[in-house]
Design an enzyme around this catalytic site. Structure first.
Site, PDB file in Angstrom:
ATOM      1  N   ASN A  27       0.821  -1.221   0.000  1.00 22.00           N
ATOM      2  CA  ASN A  27       0.000   0.000   0.000  1.00 22.00           C
ATOM      3  C   ASN A  27       0.856   1.273   0.000  1.00 22.00           C
ATOM      4  O   ASN A  27       1.689   1.470   0.887  1.00 22.00           O
ATOM      5  CB  ASN A  27      -0.904  -0.018   1.243  1.00 22.00           C
ATOM      6  CG  ASN A  27      -2.177   0.776   1.060  1.00 22.00           C
ATOM      7  OD1 ASN A  27      -2.457   1.269  -0.023  1.00 22.00           O
ATOM      8  ND2 ASN A  27      -2.954   0.886   2.139  1.00 22.00           N
TER       9      ASN A  27
ATOM     10  N   ARG B  47     -13.256  -5.740  15.830  1.00 19.61           N
ATOM     11  CA  ARG B  47     -12.259  -4.737  16.181  1.00 19.61           C
ATOM     12  C   ARG B  47     -12.968  -3.408  16.397  1.00 19.61           C
ATOM     13  O   ARG B  47     -13.824  -3.018  15.601  1.00 19.61           O
ATOM     14  CB  ARG B  47     -11.242  -4.601  15.042  1.00 19.61           C
ATOM     15  CG  ARG B  47     -10.058  -3.733  15.398  1.00 19.61           C
ATOM     16  CD  ARG B  47      -9.126  -3.543  14.210  1.00 19.61           C
ATOM     17  NE  ARG B  47      -9.494  -2.381  13.437  1.00 19.61           N
ATOM     18  CZ  ARG B  47      -8.644  -1.719  12.638  1.00 19.61           C
ATOM     19  NH1 ARG B  47      -7.405  -2.122  12.502  1.00 19.61           N
ATOM     20  NH2 ARG B  47      -9.053  -0.673  11.958  1.00 19.61           N
TER      21      ARG B  47
ATOM     22  N   TYR C 175      -6.709   7.181  12.843  1.00 22.13           N
ATOM     23  CA  TYR C 175      -6.622   5.890  12.156  1.00 22.13           C
ATOM     24  C   TYR C 175      -7.859   5.023  12.452  1.00 22.13           C
ATOM     25  O   TYR C 175      -8.267   4.894  13.609  1.00 22.13           O
ATOM     26  CB  TYR C 175      -5.370   5.123  12.611  1.00 22.13           C
ATOM     27  CG  TYR C 175      -5.446   3.678  12.223  1.00 22.13           C
ATOM     28  CD1 TYR C 175      -5.191   3.295  10.913  1.00 22.13           C
ATOM     29  CD2 TYR C 175      -5.858   2.707  13.135  1.00 22.13           C
ATOM     30  CE1 TYR C 175      -5.324   1.977  10.517  1.00 22.13           C
ATOM     31  CE2 TYR C 175      -5.987   1.387  12.752  1.00 22.13           C
ATOM     32  CZ  TYR C 175      -5.721   1.033  11.440  1.00 22.13           C
ATOM     33  OH  TYR C 175      -5.873  -0.277  11.053  1.00 22.13           O
TER      34      TYR C 175
ATOM     35  N   ASP D 291      -6.620  -1.811  17.729  1.00 24.65           N
ATOM     36  CA  ASP D 291      -5.329  -1.577  17.055  1.00 24.65           C
ATOM     37  C   ASP D 291      -4.746  -0.243  17.517  1.00 24.65           C
ATOM     38  O   ASP D 291      -5.324   0.819  17.247  1.00 24.65           O
ATOM     39  CB  ASP D 291      -5.566  -1.565  15.538  1.00 24.65           C
ATOM     40  CG  ASP D 291      -4.273  -1.616  14.727  1.00 24.65           C
ATOM     41  OD1 ASP D 291      -3.194  -1.370  15.310  1.00 24.65           O
ATOM     42  OD2 ASP D 291      -4.350  -1.907  13.519  1.00 24.65           O
TER      43      ASP D 291
ATOM     44  N   HIS E 293      -1.894   0.845  16.458  1.00 22.07           N
ATOM     45  CA  HIS E 293      -1.232   1.352  15.248  1.00 22.07           C
ATOM     46  C   HIS E 293       0.097   2.056  15.544  1.00 22.07           C
ATOM     47  O   HIS E 293       0.346   3.162  15.055  1.00 22.07           O
ATOM     48  CB  HIS E 293      -2.181   2.250  14.445  1.00 22.07           C
ATOM     49  CG  HIS E 293      -2.130   1.955  12.971  1.00 22.07           C
ATOM     50  ND1 HIS E 293      -1.504   2.778  12.084  1.00 22.07           N
ATOM     51  CD2 HIS E 293      -2.609   0.914  12.250  1.00 22.07           C
ATOM     52  CE1 HIS E 293      -1.617   2.252  10.860  1.00 22.07           C
ATOM     53  NE2 HIS E 293      -2.272   1.133  10.937  1.00 22.07           N
TER      54      HIS E 293
ATOM     55  N   GLU F  25      -3.396  -4.668  19.437  1.00 25.10           N
ATOM     56  CA  GLU F  25      -2.480  -4.809  18.302  1.00 25.10           C
ATOM     57  C   GLU F  25      -1.520  -3.625  18.203  1.00 25.10           C
ATOM     58  O   GLU F  25      -1.911  -2.484  18.497  1.00 25.10           O
ATOM     59  CB  GLU F  25      -3.320  -4.906  17.022  1.00 25.10           C
ATOM     60  CG  GLU F  25      -2.480  -5.013  15.756  1.00 25.10           C
ATOM     61  CD  GLU F  25      -3.327  -4.919  14.496  1.00 25.10           C
ATOM     62  OE1 GLU F  25      -4.556  -5.048  14.567  1.00 25.10           O
ATOM     63  OE2 GLU F  25      -2.726  -4.696  13.423  1.00 25.10           O
TER      64      GLU F  25
ATOM     65  N   GLU G 179       2.216  -6.688  11.410  1.00 29.72           N
ATOM     66  CA  GLU G 179       1.773  -6.471  10.027  1.00 29.72           C
ATOM     67  C   GLU G 179       2.857  -5.798   9.188  1.00 29.72           C
ATOM     68  O   GLU G 179       2.847  -5.919   7.974  1.00 29.72           O
ATOM     69  CB  GLU G 179       0.460  -5.678   9.979  1.00 29.72           C
ATOM     70  CG  GLU G 179       0.597  -4.242  10.416  1.00 29.72           C
ATOM     71  CD  GLU G 179      -0.739  -3.505  10.499  1.00 29.72           C
ATOM     72  OE1 GLU G 179      -1.739  -4.140  10.869  1.00 29.72           O
ATOM     73  OE2 GLU G 179      -0.769  -2.305  10.192  1.00 29.72           O
TER      74      GLU G 179
ATOM     75  N   ARG H 146       1.012 -11.080  13.186  1.00 31.33           N
ATOM     76  CA  ARG H 146       0.128 -10.330  12.290  1.00 31.33           C
ATOM     77  C   ARG H 146       0.632 -10.222  10.853  1.00 31.33           C
ATOM     78  O   ARG H 146       0.033  -9.518  10.033  1.00 31.33           O
ATOM     79  CB  ARG H 146      -0.061  -8.916  12.866  1.00 31.33           C
ATOM     80  CG  ARG H 146      -0.941  -8.885  14.091  1.00 31.33           C
ATOM     81  CD  ARG H 146      -2.401  -9.032  13.716  1.00 31.33           C
ATOM     82  NE  ARG H 146      -2.904  -7.838  13.074  1.00 31.33           N
ATOM     83  CZ  ARG H 146      -3.778  -7.851  12.063  1.00 31.33           C
ATOM     84  NH1 ARG H 146      -4.218  -8.982  11.574  1.00 31.33           N
ATOM     85  NH2 ARG H 146      -4.206  -6.718  11.544  1.00 31.33           N
TER      86      ARG H 146
ATOM     87  N   ASP I 183      -6.141  -3.630   1.580  1.00 29.49           N
ATOM     88  CA  ASP I 183      -4.944  -3.486   0.742  1.00 29.49           C
ATOM     89  C   ASP I 183      -4.242  -4.823   0.502  1.00 29.49           C
ATOM     90  O   ASP I 183      -3.267  -4.879  -0.258  1.00 29.49           O
ATOM     91  CB  ASP I 183      -3.977  -2.412   1.269  1.00 29.49           C
ATOM     92  CG  ASP I 183      -3.698  -2.471   2.757  1.00 29.49           C
ATOM     93  OD1 ASP I 183      -4.522  -1.964   3.538  1.00 29.49           O
ATOM     94  OD2 ASP I 183      -2.648  -3.006   3.131  1.00 29.49           O
TER      95      ASP I 183
ATOM     96  N   GLU J 124      -8.225 -11.489  10.043  1.00 26.49           N
ATOM     97  CA  GLU J 124      -8.840 -10.178   9.782  1.00 26.49           C
ATOM     98  C   GLU J 124      -9.559 -10.225   8.435  1.00 26.49           C
ATOM     99  O   GLU J 124      -9.034 -10.767   7.462  1.00 26.49           O
ATOM    100  CB  GLU J 124      -7.740  -9.114   9.743  1.00 26.49           C
ATOM    101  CG  GLU J 124      -8.260  -7.709   9.487  1.00 26.49           C
ATOM    102  CD  GLU J 124      -7.117  -6.673   9.489  1.00 26.49           C
ATOM    103  OE1 GLU J 124      -5.951  -7.071   9.302  1.00 26.49           O
ATOM    104  OE2 GLU J 124      -7.419  -5.488   9.677  1.00 26.49           O
TER     105      GLU J 124
ATOM    106  N   TRP K  31       2.499   6.881  12.347  1.00 23.73           N
ATOM    107  CA  TRP K  31       1.082   6.825  11.906  1.00 23.73           C
ATOM    108  C   TRP K  31       0.537   5.420  12.132  1.00 23.73           C
ATOM    109  O   TRP K  31       1.166   4.452  11.820  1.00 23.73           O
ATOM    110  CB  TRP K  31       0.945   7.191  10.429  1.00 23.73           C
ATOM    111  CG  TRP K  31      -0.495   7.120  10.029  1.00 23.73           C
ATOM    112  CD1 TRP K  31      -1.474   8.036  10.295  1.00 23.73           C
ATOM    113  CD2 TRP K  31      -1.139   6.034   9.324  1.00 23.73           C
ATOM    114  NE1 TRP K  31      -2.685   7.606   9.816  1.00 23.73           N
ATOM    115  CE2 TRP K  31      -2.504   6.373   9.213  1.00 23.73           C
ATOM    116  CE3 TRP K  31      -0.681   4.823   8.806  1.00 23.73           C
ATOM    117  CZ2 TRP K  31      -3.436   5.547   8.589  1.00 23.73           C
ATOM    118  CZ3 TRP K  31      -1.599   3.996   8.189  1.00 23.73           C
ATOM    119  CH2 TRP K  31      -2.948   4.352   8.071  1.00 23.73           C
TER     120      TRP K  31
END
Ligand code: KDG
Ligand code: MG
Length: 410
Positions: free
Chosen positions: A37, A147, A159, A218, A220, A244, A270, A291, A324, A347, A410
């Site tokens: 992404n 979530r 986010y 999350d 993030h 997460e 992730e 993840r 994505d 997910e 972010w």
């Protein structure tokens, strides 16, 4: 079964996707997802310019050998661009092998270890009413785990909480953070405001929806380890399925401090793309869920090894699956989910109708469970005529600034 040709297809049916299409001399087609992404063209070029010329004439059955060749012969190891490119080749070869065998891929991975794959959906809202509506909507769709992301007073754009729906007239829980345009969007962040607010949200959600529904959240990558420890501790009464990405994961050791302070289960990875990124995290049992996606972490071959390592330490899978990840990448994840013993959760964000015009899938979502279907291979077809109708459009993930102007994770 020799590789006759390989092509990279870049298409943007609502969002950008990069797909590798490998064709064998007897006409079988294998697909692999190479979507990264916001950096899509880097992987497309890596494949087109550096890998496609190496594939022609290779024995498509030699998956492990091809993986090792691409990983080791590059010399420059790891990283999301390299590992997404290798993943696309790997998944396309598994697709071909399973098609040649006339079996759905999960059969080649050892067969089904379960009848269905528990999926979690994404609920979000700009306030409690909108969040509760979104949770109810997901329950009506059949999700058995949800979530929860919400707006936070003092933060303008956050986010996981769209200020405008992704599709005109759509819901505010449709989530697509990469906006089309020449520059990334700037968002804002305030850790103290976030830490004050989030426990009150989970208290309200538990009061409304009861103790049983598995809830996820999350973070993030935005907290320091001590802040993450504090949040994990504050959320303990609300019995989360996982918290997460509570802190940036470049430093695996950072998770030691979080772990010492909280029993809230932790999911991470992730943005990680090899087993080496998990040595301390898994070896010291600092996390509970892995993840990484099949798409970004070297494909089925590498993810299977990663999950086997995780299994030794009672760590389970929680494969990344936002939109994505293309339908090809999602299908690959589902075959793996069905086969491995240490599956945790998957997910799932359904793709848009435009995306479904380009990718035709055999996987299904029924009563909260996903299943990859029984078609030979991955069970995904790429409609290249439809793909050609949607040319690439530049899009960037957003970035954060604190209120004093400092750039933040972010
Ligand atoms: O491209 C970035 C997204 O994949 C990421 O923001 C999604 O954090 C995410 C998640 O858990 O789905
Ligand atoms: Mg995430």
């Amino acid at each position: 079964m020799r590789i006759a040709s390989a092509d990279v297809v870049v298409t943007s049916p609502g969002r950008n996707f990069v797909t590798l299409k490998v064709v064998t001399d007897d006409g079988l087609v294998g697909l692999g997802d190479a979507t990264l992404n916001g950096r899509e063209l880097a992987v497309a070029s890596y494949l087109q310019d550096h890998i496609v010329p190496l594939l022609k004439g290779r024995d498509a059955h030699r998956i492990e050998d091809t993986w090792q060749f691409l990983y080791r012969s590059a010399y420059w190891r790891r990283g999301p661009v390299t590992m997404s490119a290798i993943a696309a080749v790997d998944v396309a070869l598994w697709d071909l092998k399973a098609k040649a065998a006339g079996m759905p891929l999960y059969q080649l991975l050892g067969g089904a270890s379960r009848t269905g794959i528990t999926a979690y959906g994404h609920a979000s809202g700009r306030d409690t009413d909108e969040l509760f509506d979104s949770i109810r909507h997901h329950l009506e769709l059949g999700f058995r785990a949800i979530r929860v992301q919400t707006a936070v007073p003092g933060i303008t754009t956050l986010y996981g909480v769209p200020t405008t729906p992704a599709n005109p007239g759509g819901r505010h829980d449709d989530y697509e953070p990469a906006a089309r345009g020449a520059l990334p969007a700037e968002e804002d962040w305030d850790t103290r405001a976030y830490l004050r607010h989030i426990p009150t949200v989970f208290e309200a959600v538990r009061a409304e929806f009861g103790p049983e529904l598995p809830l996820l959240h999350d973070g993030h990558h935005r907290m320091t380890p001590i802040q993450a420890a504090r949040l994990g501790k504050a959320l303990e009464p609300y019995d989360l399925f996982w918290l997460e990405d509570c802190t940036p994961v470049e430093s695996q050791e950072a998770l030691r401090l979080v772990r010492q302070h909280t029993t809230t289960p932790l999911a991470i990875g992730e943005v990680l793309n090899t087993v080496w990124d998990y040595q301390t995290l898994i070896g010291e049992q600092l996390i509970d869920y892995v993840r990484s996606s099949v798409t970004h972490a070297g494909g089925i071959t590498a993810m299977r090894k990663l999950l086997d390592f995780a299994a030794q330490h009672q760590v389970k899978s929680g494969i990344h699956g936002p939109t994505d990840i293309s339908p090809v990448g999602m299908a690959a994840a589902l075959h793996l989910d069905l086969a491995v013993h240490n599956f945790g959760i998957q997910e799932y964000m359904p793709h848009s109708p435009l995306t479904d015009e380009v990718f035709h899938t055999s996987y299904r979502f029924t009563d909260g469970y996903l299943h990859p279907g029984e078609k030979p291979g991955l069970g995904v077809d790429l409609d290249e005529t439809a793909a050609a109708r949607f040319p690439y459009q530049a899009a960037y993930l957003p970035f954060n600034r604190l209120h004093d102007g400092t750039v933040h994770d972010w």
